[in-house]
Design a protein around this motif. Structure first.
Motif, PDB file in Angstrom:
ATOM      1  N   VAL A 286       5.101 -42.460   6.538  1.00 16.13           N
ATOM      2  CA  VAL A 286       4.540 -42.414   5.285  1.00 16.13           C
ATOM      3  C   VAL A 286       4.840 -41.084   4.339  1.00 16.13           C
ATOM      4  CG1 VAL A 286       2.478 -42.596   3.731  1.00 16.13           C
ATOM      5  CG2 VAL A 286       2.667 -44.098   5.870  1.00 16.13           C
ATOM      6  N   LYS A 287       5.564 -41.039   3.177  1.00 16.97           N
ATOM      7  CA  LYS A 287       5.657 -39.715   2.338  1.00 16.97           C
ATOM      8  C   LYS A 287       4.614 -39.112   1.994  1.00 16.97           C
ATOM      9  CE  LYS A 287       9.186 -37.866  -0.755  1.00 16.97           C
ATOM     10  NZ  LYS A 287      10.579 -38.488  -1.321  1.00 16.97           N
ATOM     11  N   GLN A 288       4.469 -37.933   2.262  1.00 20.08           N
ATOM     12  CA  GLN A 288       3.231 -37.070   1.881  1.00 20.08           C
ATOM     13  C   GLN A 288       3.136 -36.619   0.351  1.00 20.08           C
ATOM     14  OE1 GLN A 288       0.430 -37.123   4.261  1.00 20.08           O
ATOM     15  NE2 GLN A 288       2.004 -38.621   4.584  1.00 20.08           N
TER      16      GLN A 288
ATOM     17  N   THR B 248       3.746 -34.650  11.442  1.00 18.13           N
ATOM     18  CA  THR B 248       4.149 -34.453   9.733  1.00 18.13           C
ATOM     19  C   THR B 248       5.453 -33.432   9.734  1.00 18.13           C
ATOM     20  OG1 THR B 248       1.875 -35.045   9.187  1.00 18.13           O
ATOM     21  CG2 THR B 248       3.366 -33.866   7.669  1.00 18.13           C
ATOM     22  N   THR B 249       6.473 -34.093   9.163  1.00 21.50           N
ATOM     23  CA  THR B 249       7.524 -33.484   9.383  1.00 21.50           C
ATOM     24  C   THR B 249       8.431 -33.700   8.075  1.00 21.50           C
ATOM     25  OG1 THR B 249       9.597 -32.655  10.853  1.00 21.50           O
ATOM     26  CG2 THR B 249       8.802 -34.953  10.866  1.00 21.50           C
ATOM     27  N   THR B 250       9.527 -32.864   7.646  1.00 19.13           N
ATOM     28  CA  THR B 250      10.508 -33.008   6.917  1.00 19.13           C
ATOM     29  C   THR B 250      11.637 -33.933   7.383  1.00 19.13           C
ATOM     30  OG1 THR B 250       9.749 -31.039   5.800  1.00 19.13           O
ATOM     31  CG2 THR B 250      11.931 -31.833   5.120  1.00 19.13           C
ATOM     32  N   LEU B 251      11.838 -34.889   6.557  1.00 17.83           N
ATOM     33  CA  LEU B 251      13.043 -35.770   6.978  1.00 17.83           C
ATOM     34  C   LEU B 251      13.961 -36.011   5.951  1.00 17.83           C
ATOM     35  CD1 LEU B 251      10.910 -38.637   8.938  1.00 17.83           C
ATOM     36  CD2 LEU B 251      12.209 -36.728   9.922  1.00 17.83           C
ATOM     37  N   LYS B 252      15.144 -36.046   6.364  1.00 15.44           N
ATOM     38  CA  LYS B 252      16.307 -36.451   5.228  1.00 15.44           C
ATOM     39  C   LYS B 252      16.746 -37.595   5.319  1.00 15.44           C
ATOM     40  CE  LYS B 252      18.900 -33.159   7.429  1.00 15.44           C
ATOM     41  NZ  LYS B 252      18.432 -32.285   8.410  1.00 15.44           N
ATOM     42  N   ALA B 253      16.940 -38.301   4.219  1.00 16.30           N
ATOM     43  CA  ALA B 253      17.484 -39.724   4.229  1.00 16.30           C
ATOM     44  C   ALA B 253      18.927 -39.861   4.649  1.00 16.30           C
ATOM     45  CB  ALA B 253      17.228 -40.178   2.601  1.00 16.30           C
ATOM     46  N   SER B 254      19.501 -38.851   4.721  1.00 15.92           N
ATOM     47  CA  SER B 254      21.026 -38.992   5.155  1.00 15.92           C
ATOM     48  C   SER B 254      21.112 -38.984   6.559  1.00 15.92           C
ATOM     49  CB  SER B 254      21.777 -37.730   4.595  1.00 15.92           C
ATOM     50  OG  SER B 254      21.237 -36.500   5.116  1.00 15.92           O
ATOM     51  N   GLY B 255      20.039 -38.500   7.296  1.00 17.66           N
ATOM     52  CA  GLY B 255      20.183 -38.771   8.723  1.00 17.66           C
ATOM     53  C   GLY B 255      19.368 -39.729   9.702  1.00 17.66           C
TER      54      GLY B 255
ATOM     55  N   ASN C 108      19.579 -32.650  19.422  1.00 15.94           N
ATOM     56  CA  ASN C 108      19.533 -31.701  20.680  1.00 15.94           C
ATOM     57  C   ASN C 108      17.990 -31.208  20.729  1.00 15.94           C
ATOM     58  OD1 ASN C 108      22.099 -32.182  21.711  1.00 15.94           O
ATOM     59  ND2 ASN C 108      22.685 -30.774  20.239  1.00 15.94           N
ATOM     60  N   THR C 109      17.274 -31.525  19.503  1.00 14.86           N
ATOM     61  CA  THR C 109      15.809 -30.749  19.323  1.00 14.86           C
ATOM     62  C   THR C 109      14.709 -31.965  19.227  1.00 14.86           C
ATOM     63  OG1 THR C 109      17.006 -28.936  18.343  1.00 14.86           O
ATOM     64  CG2 THR C 109      14.489 -29.041  18.260  1.00 14.86           C
ATOM     65  N   ASP C 110      13.873 -31.825  20.426  1.00 14.86           N
ATOM     66  CA  ASP C 110      12.774 -32.755  20.197  1.00 14.86           C
ATOM     67  C   ASP C 110      11.758 -32.396  19.523  1.00 14.86           C
ATOM     68  OD1 ASP C 110      13.054 -35.137  22.427  1.00 14.86           O
ATOM     69  OD2 ASP C 110      14.286 -33.546  23.115  1.00 14.86           O
ATOM     70  N   PHE C 111      11.033 -32.907  18.358  1.00 19.04           N
ATOM     71  CA  PHE C 111       9.977 -32.632  17.698  1.00 19.04           C
ATOM     72  C   PHE C 111       8.645 -33.336  18.410  1.00 19.04           C
ATOM     73  CE2 PHE C 111       7.293 -31.724  13.984  1.00 19.04           C
ATOM     74  CZ  PHE C 111       7.777 -30.662  13.641  1.00 19.04           C
ATOM     75  N   GLN C 112       7.984 -32.527  18.991  1.00 21.86           N
ATOM     76  CA  GLN C 112       6.607 -33.243  19.848  1.00 21.86           C
ATOM     77  C   GLN C 112       5.841 -34.043  18.934  1.00 21.86           C
ATOM     78  OE1 GLN C 112       7.215 -33.440  23.043  1.00 21.86           O
ATOM     79  NE2 GLN C 112       9.016 -32.310  22.806  1.00 21.86           N
ATOM     80  N   MET C 113       5.151 -34.897  19.452  1.00 22.71           N
ATOM     81  CA  MET C 113       4.307 -35.855  18.841  1.00 22.71           C
ATOM     82  C   MET C 113       3.079 -35.802  19.405  1.00 22.71           C
ATOM     83  SD  MET C 113       6.800 -38.963  17.506  1.00 22.71           S
ATOM     84  CE  MET C 113       5.481 -39.427  16.166  1.00 22.71           C
TER      85      MET C 113
END
Length: 142
Positions: A140-142, A75-82, A58-63
Motif C-alpha cells: 500500500v502506497k503511503q 515500510t520501504t521505498t520501491l521502484k516500479a522499474s524493478g 543481494n540485499t535482504d530488507f528484514q520484515m
C-alpha cells in the motif's frame, strides 16, 4: 470426520477440550494421530523483501513480525522499474513471487517477480493468514 481436543500433557483425544496455544506468537504445530500427541514449537524463520525494486538482489530488507496484524511488515521505498520477492532466512531455499493466474496465491520456489505500479514509499505486508493457502501480500502506497 473426527475432532480432536486437548487431553493434557501433550496428548490429544476425541473427547479432549479446546486446544490452546502455549503463548503469543507463531508456532509450528505437530500432531501425531498414531500416538495421539501434539507439540508446539516456536516458528523461528525470518522473512525479508529482496530485489531491485528496493535495493538489489543481494540485499535482504528484514520484515519484522507485527503481532497485531499477524503479518511480517516493512515500510520501504520501491521502484516500479524493478521487481521483488519474499524469502525466508536470507536464502533462496524458500521464496515467494508472482501470484499464479488461476488461484491468485503467491508462488513458491522462485516464482516470478512482484512489482508495484509506481515509484514511492510502500507499507508491505506478508502474511500466512490461511494455513490451507499460500501466503499473501499487500503493498500500500503511503
Amino acid at each position: 470426520n473426527n475432532s480432536y481436543g486437548d487431553a493434557g500433557g501433550g496428548k490429544i483425544s476425541l473427547t479432549g477440550g479446546n486446544l490452546t496455544s502455549p503463548g503469543a506468537g507463531l508456532y509450528q504445530v505437530t500432531v501425531d494421530l498414531n500416538a495421539n500427541t501434539i507439540s508446539y514449537a516456536p516458528y523461528k524463520h525470518t522473512w525479508s523483501l529482496i530485489g531491485d525494486a528496493d535495493v538489489d538482489w543481494n540485499t535482504d530488507f528484514q520484515m519484522p513480525f507485527v503481532q497485531n496484524d499477524n503479518a511480517y511488515e516493512v515500510t520501504t521505498t520501491l521502484k516500479a522499474s524493478g521487481g521483488f520477492k519474499f524469502r525466508a532466512d536470507n536464502a533462496w531455499t524458500t521464496s515467494y513471487g508472482n501470484p499464479t493466474p488461476i488461484t491468485g496465491q503467491l508462488t513458491s520456489n522462485n516464482g516470478g517477480n512482484l512489482s508495484v505500479p509506481s515509484d514511492g514509499t510502500y507499507l508491505v505486508k506478508f502474511t500466512f493468514g490461511n494455513p490451507l493457502l499460500a501466503p499473501s501480500y499487500t503493498a500500500v502506497k503511503q
